[in-house]
Scaffold this motif. Sequence first.
Motif, PDB file in Angstrom:
ATOM      1  N   CYS A   1     -35.786  55.193  44.271  1.00 11.73           N
ATOM      2  CA  CYS A   1     -35.876  56.755  44.222  1.00 11.73           C
ATOM      3  C   CYS A   1     -34.429  57.313  44.047  1.00 11.73           C
ATOM      4  O   CYS A   1     -33.545  56.920  44.866  1.00 11.73           O
TER       5      CYS A   1
ATOM      6  N   HIS B   1     -36.922  66.988  48.311  1.00 11.63           N
ATOM      7  CA  HIS B   1     -37.224  65.442  48.471  1.00 11.63           C
ATOM      8  C   HIS B   1     -38.344  65.028  49.540  1.00 11.63           C
ATOM      9  O   HIS B   1     -38.139  65.236  50.514  1.00 11.63           O
TER      10      HIS B   1
ATOM     11  N   HIS C   1     -42.278  58.505  46.687  1.00 15.74           N
ATOM     12  CA  HIS C   1     -41.080  59.706  46.836  1.00 15.74           C
ATOM     13  C   HIS C   1     -41.173  60.545  45.820  1.00 15.74           C
ATOM     14  O   HIS C   1     -41.524  60.221  44.481  1.00 15.74           O
TER      15      HIS C   1
ATOM     16  N   LEU D   1     -33.292  60.201  44.289  1.00 16.34           N
ATOM     17  CA  LEU D   1     -32.927  61.142  45.420  1.00 16.34           C
ATOM     18  C   LEU D   1     -32.540  60.315  46.719  1.00 16.34           C
ATOM     19  O   LEU D   1     -31.555  60.984  47.293  1.00 16.34           O
ATOM     20  N   CYS D   2     -33.074  59.290  47.050  1.00 13.81           N
ATOM     21  CA  CYS D   2     -32.665  58.429  48.173  1.00 13.81           C
ATOM     22  C   CYS D   2     -31.158  57.979  47.841  1.00 13.81           C
ATOM     23  O   CYS D   2     -30.245  57.835  48.707  1.00 13.81           O
TER      24      CYS D   2
END
Length: 204
Positions: A190, A24, A32, A192-193
Amino acid sequence: MHLLPTHDEIMRVLRETGALRDGHFVYSNGLHSDRYLQVPLAMRYYQHAKTFSVALSRLLRANPEIRAIIPELSIVAPATAGLPVAYGVCEALQAKRVYWAERENETEPLRFRQFIEPLPGEQVVLVDDILRTGTKLGEMKTLLESYGAIVVALAVVINVPNPQVRSFGDLPIMYLTQLEASYYADAASCDLCRKSIPFQKVWL
Ligand SMILES: [Zn+2]
């Protein structure tokens, strides 16, 4: 490895040398992504640098218009990461000149070393390790053209198309392989966030 390495062979080299990382990452432009690529990590190994450069030179030589002008051709890099590519391609092609531009710091424009001046009508292949947004290659092309030089092709080791990539019109673009990555405009969008995966800040 053959003279034209396959996508899988290139991926293996990039992973083994730490040049390609999954995770990430937050880029300096705010994007991102789930992947990060730093080709100089692979270029530390001379044999890999040579494999990539020879393969790129073969792609360039396969273009009849470029093949016809090789003895007069200049190979130019927009930054130090492109240097091993530039020298490798120049050697493999037996082209005439190799040089590069640089900048004192990120806020200043690219420039050549004092007394390095492209000639009017000089034909140039612009090379770099990767094509991501194309911002620096675009700036370099404009700089060369301001001297009257003619950019005849773009050659990069890896094409990593980014949503912000600029267009180079009908300029031939050669690359050994293309790498896909997921990009998100900001933290809010995002994935992943959203999964609270820790990120690493990276500078290009
Ligand atoms: Zn994120």
